[in-house]
Design a protein around this motif. Structure first.
Motif, mmCIF file in Angstrom:
data_model
loop_
_atom_site.group_PDB
_atom_site.id
_atom_site.type_symbol
_atom_site.label_atom_id
_atom_site.label_comp_id
_atom_site.label_asym_id
_atom_site.label_seq_id
_atom_site.Cartn_x
_atom_site.Cartn_y
_atom_site.Cartn_z
ATOM 1 N N ASN A 378 1.942 -15.406 3.699
ATOM 2 C CA ASN A 378 2.337 -14.374 4.661
ATOM 3 C C ASN A 378 3.284 -14.943 5.710
ATOM 4 O O ASN A 378 4.283 -14.320 6.057
ATOM 5 C CB ASN A 378 1.106 -13.804 5.372
ATOM 6 C CG ASN A 378 0.398 -12.766 4.519
ATOM 7 O OD1 ASN A 378 0.920 -12.353 3.490
ATOM 8 N ND2 ASN A 378 -0.789 -12.363 4.925
ATOM 9 N N TYR A 382 6.829 -13.246 6.098
ATOM 10 C CA TYR A 382 7.174 -12.401 7.239
ATOM 11 C C TYR A 382 7.946 -13.173 8.316
ATOM 12 O O TYR A 382 7.867 -12.845 9.489
ATOM 13 C CB TYR A 382 5.914 -11.760 7.833
ATOM 14 C CG TYR A 382 5.220 -10.843 6.848
ATOM 15 C CD1 TYR A 382 5.780 -9.603 6.514
ATOM 16 C CD2 TYR A 382 4.042 -11.221 6.218
ATOM 17 C CE1 TYR A 382 5.161 -8.768 5.587
ATOM 18 C CE2 TYR A 382 3.423 -10.389 5.290
ATOM 19 C CZ TYR A 382 3.982 -9.169 4.977
ATOM 20 O OH TYR A 382 3.382 -8.333 4.058
ATOM 21 N N ASP A 406 3.641 -18.863 12.707
ATOM 22 C CA ASP A 406 5.045 -18.707 12.301
ATOM 23 C C ASP A 406 5.859 -18.138 13.453
ATOM 24 O O ASP A 406 5.301 -17.735 14.470
ATOM 25 C CB ASP A 406 5.131 -17.808 11.059
ATOM 26 C CG ASP A 406 4.664 -16.393 11.336
ATOM 27 O OD1 ASP A 406 5.255 -15.721 12.205
ATOM 28 O OD2 ASP A 406 3.676 -15.955 10.695
ATOM 29 N N ARG A 425 -1.231 -2.224 6.176
ATOM 30 C CA ARG A 425 0.036 -2.956 6.299
ATOM 31 C C ARG A 425 0.641 -2.607 7.647
ATOM 32 O O ARG A 425 0.699 -1.439 8.034
ATOM 33 C CB ARG A 425 0.989 -2.572 5.168
ATOM 34 C CG ARG A 425 0.352 -2.691 3.787
ATOM 35 C CD ARG A 425 1.367 -2.965 2.715
ATOM 36 N NE ARG A 425 2.009 -4.247 2.885
ATOM 37 C CZ ARG A 425 3.284 -4.487 2.612
ATOM 38 N NH1 ARG A 425 4.050 -3.525 2.173
ATOM 39 N NH2 ARG A 425 3.797 -5.680 2.784
ATOM 40 N N ALA A 426 1.108 -3.632 8.377
ATOM 41 C CA ALA A 426 1.685 -3.380 9.704
ATOM 42 C C ALA A 426 3.082 -2.780 9.544
ATOM 43 O O ALA A 426 3.735 -2.973 8.513
ATOM 44 C CB ALA A 426 1.753 -4.682 10.490
ATOM 45 N N LEU A 439 -5.198 -10.167 3.558
ATOM 46 C CA LEU A 439 -5.973 -10.473 4.774
ATOM 47 C C LEU A 439 -7.393 -9.920 4.660
ATOM 48 O O LEU A 439 -8.332 -10.501 5.195
ATOM 49 C CB LEU A 439 -5.281 -9.886 6.009
ATOM 50 C CG LEU A 439 -3.984 -10.580 6.419
ATOM 51 C CD1 LEU A 439 -3.403 -9.917 7.665
ATOM 52 C CD2 LEU A 439 -4.225 -12.069 6.689
HETATM 53 P P1 ADP Z 1 0.368 -7.906 2.219
HETATM 54 O O1 ADP Z 1 1.059 -9.089 2.810
HETATM 55 O O2 ADP Z 1 0.209 -7.974 0.757
HETATM 56 O O3 ADP Z 1 0.913 -6.609 2.702
HETATM 57 P P2 ADP Z 1 -1.889 -8.799 3.754
HETATM 58 O O4 ADP Z 1 -3.259 -8.259 3.794
HETATM 59 O O5 ADP Z 1 -1.713 -10.226 3.474
HETATM 60 O O6 ADP Z 1 -1.123 -7.892 2.727
HETATM 61 O O7 ADP Z 1 -1.243 -8.476 5.148
HETATM 62 C C1 ADP Z 1 -1.417 -7.203 5.740
HETATM 63 C C2 ADP Z 1 -0.294 -6.886 6.675
HETATM 64 O O8 ADP Z 1 -0.332 -7.763 7.798
HETATM 65 C C3 ADP Z 1 1.050 -7.128 6.079
HETATM 66 O O9 ADP Z 1 1.502 -5.981 5.375
HETATM 67 C C4 ADP Z 1 1.905 -7.411 7.276
HETATM 68 O O10 ADP Z 1 2.357 -6.201 7.840
HETATM 69 C C5 ADP Z 1 0.971 -8.059 8.257
HETATM 70 N N1 ADP Z 1 1.103 -9.525 8.274
HETATM 71 C C6 ADP Z 1 0.328 -10.416 7.663
HETATM 72 N N2 ADP Z 1 0.716 -11.665 7.950
HETATM 73 C C7 ADP Z 1 1.744 -11.564 8.782
HETATM 74 C C8 ADP Z 1 2.611 -12.507 9.462
HETATM 75 N N3 ADP Z 1 2.420 -13.810 9.318
HETATM 76 N N4 ADP Z 1 3.561 -12.020 10.260
HETATM 77 C C9 ADP Z 1 3.728 -10.681 10.422
HETATM 78 N N5 ADP Z 1 2.949 -9.744 9.830
HETATM 79 C C10 ADP Z 1 1.988 -10.179 9.008
#
Ligand code: ADP
Length: 488
Positions: A378, A382, A406, A425-426, A439
């Protein structure tokens, strides 16, 4: 003062006075020159002691003594006779008062006992109604025989009992077995342990051979019931038939196994062939075609990892994943992961900081690796390719804390509380491919280890994901049997 007495008492007082006067007059008119035995004069005193409050009966006694005095004077009886009569009347009055007080006390005690018996009966009925309404089997066994004094109607359904004969713990014991099929030793079933040893049993799984010959699994809680001195007087067990849940879990496991196998099977040859094709086309100098083959390979790999994520989250939720804890050097684990991780460019972006004093941590290596890989992927995914990613491991107060930081897109504050939910998802990450399960799976794995996972982030500046792992093994031991709560 006068209101203290009821009209009925005043009427009795008046009647007794009349009686006393009548006795004296009858004596004077019918037996002139003699005096009646003192017992006759004492009749109103006797009745007053029983029917009236003490103050009124004292008044009656005094009046009777005066009347006897008048009678003795009129009849000219000797003074010793008067004294004797008064003495007899006083003694009778005193004894009658004592006796009536005792009778009243006994009557009061009996009334009180009757009231408490009725109250206890009401309480018992109320409790039994409540217990009958609880959708679980409930039985109560008494000391010392172990006879069941109460069994809720759900109990009969769970045991599939046809007989109405009263039963004892000893009658049930031969039908109960440990989950692995071993029979219980005498007095070792949960209810007997609560009754004999005062043990509180929570969530014990017990196999039961029902009365109709079928098998089931019960989840039993049992506890002793003690009197005010702390002696065990009975024991209660509450249980439910969890066979349908276990069957459902088994079916779910079969489905997961089937989905995992059938969906991933065709991907293996696709990935193998695409990789082979890519290499051949590159060797032949067909760069454009080689890139197409590489695209097929990457898509197949992505699909493979998505299926893996879906299967894994389903497994975790169903509690089908066993944790095999082994003491592990976290620094070594991170080092090993980084050696195999991603492409060379990706590895070059990652910086590692590890506390060399970190003791060995009991973890399921494969699962912990999954969390670390999720966070690292991630962080790289990202953030821009020219920014660094730092993974650090520290040791504080009995817990290992691992963080991945990061300088990427960051996460809006309104998304932060939901980030570890299933499929969440954010907003900032929506354009980048993903399922929103990584996550979620990481949280379930960390929590199964007895740890915690969280994130600190600022939109546009970057994110830091951290999780803890306790150094002392989590209470659930080396195996995680219970379904992990999806909770969101
Ligand atoms: P995925 O990456 O497959 O969408 P995750 O459960 O790993 O699913 O992450 C969920 C959401 O959290 C991601 O869609 C993203 O929006 C946000 N996210 C996770 N890690 C990060 C990061 N390091 N920086 C920014 N946003 C993150």
């Amino acid at each position: 003062m006068l209101e203290r007495y009821t009209i009925k008492q005043w009427l009795i007082l008046a009647t007794l006075l009349l009686l006393a006067v009548a006795v004296v007059f009858i004596d004077m008119l019918l037996f002139p020159g003699t005096i009646l035995p003192a017992v006759v004069y004492a009749v109103p005193v006797l009745l007053a002691a029983y029917l009236l409050p003490p103050s009124m009966s004292v008044a009656i006694t005094a009046i009777v003594v005066i009347l006897v005095g008048v009678d003795s004077w009129v009849e000219n009886s000797p003074p010793w006779r008067f004294s004797l009569d008064v003495l007899v009347i006083l003694i009778i009055g005193y004894l009658a008062t004592l006796l009536s007080m005792r009778i009243k006390e006994v009557a009061e005690l009996a009334a009180r006992a009757q009231a408490s018996a009725e109250e206890a009966q009401l309480e018992r009925t109320r409790l039994e109604t409540i217990l009958q309404q609880i959708p679980a089997g409930i039985v109560i066994a008494e000391v010392p025989s172990g006879r069941l004094t109460f069994a809720s109607s759900r109990t009969e359904q769970i045991w599939r009992r046809s007989s109405t004969r009263p039963i004892n713990i000893k009658d049930i014991e031969p039908r109960l077995f440990h989950p692995d099929g071993r029979p219980y030793s005498p007095n070792q079933v949960p209810l007997a342990r609560a009754l004999r040893n005062g043990e509180i049993v929570t969530g014990e799984q017990v196999k039961i051979m029902r009365e109709d010959g079928t098998w089931g699994t019960l989840l039993i809680n049992a506890a002793p019931i003690r009197d005010s001195k702390g002696n065990i007087v009975a024991a209660v067990a509450a249980f439910d038939d969890i066979s349908p849940i276990l069957e459902l879990q088994e079916r779910r496991e079969d489905d997961i196994r089937m989905i995992s196998h059938d969906l991933r099977n065709p991907l293996t040859p696709i990935m193998g062939q695409a990789s082979l094709l890519q290499r051949r086309l590159a060797e032949m100098g067909l760069e454009r075609e080689a890139r197409s083959a590489e695209a097929i390979l990457k898509s197949a790999q992505r699909m493979n990892s998505m299926i893996q994520e879906l299967v894994e989250s389903a497994r975790l939720e169903a509690g089908l994943l066993e944790l095999h804890l082994e003491p592990t050097s976290i620094c070594q684990l991170i080092h090993d992961i980084l050696e195999r991780f991603g492409t060379e460019e990706e590895r070059a972006r990652i910086k590692m900081e590890c506390d060399s004093q970190m003791p060995l941590v009991p973890i399921d290596r494969e699962r912990a690796e999954r969390v670390i890989v999720n966070l690292l992927s991630n962080a790289l995914k990202y953030s821009a390719p020219d920014t660094p990613v730092t993974i650090s491991a520290e040791y504080h107060d009995g817990t290992a804390m691992i963080s991945v930081a990061d300088r990427g897109v960051g996460i809006p504050p309104q998304d932060l509380p939901h980030l570890f939910e299933r499929f969440y998802r954010a907003r900032t990450g929506k354009r980048i491919e993903g399922l929103g399960l990584g996550l979620y799976i990481s949280r379930l794995i960390v929590e199964a280890h007895g740890g915690r996972i969280w994130v600190e982030s600022e939109e546009g500046k970057g994110s830091k994901f951290s999780f803890t792992l306790p150094i002392t093994p989590h209470a659930s031991g080396t195996r995680h049997d219970g379904a992990l709560s999806p909770s969101f």
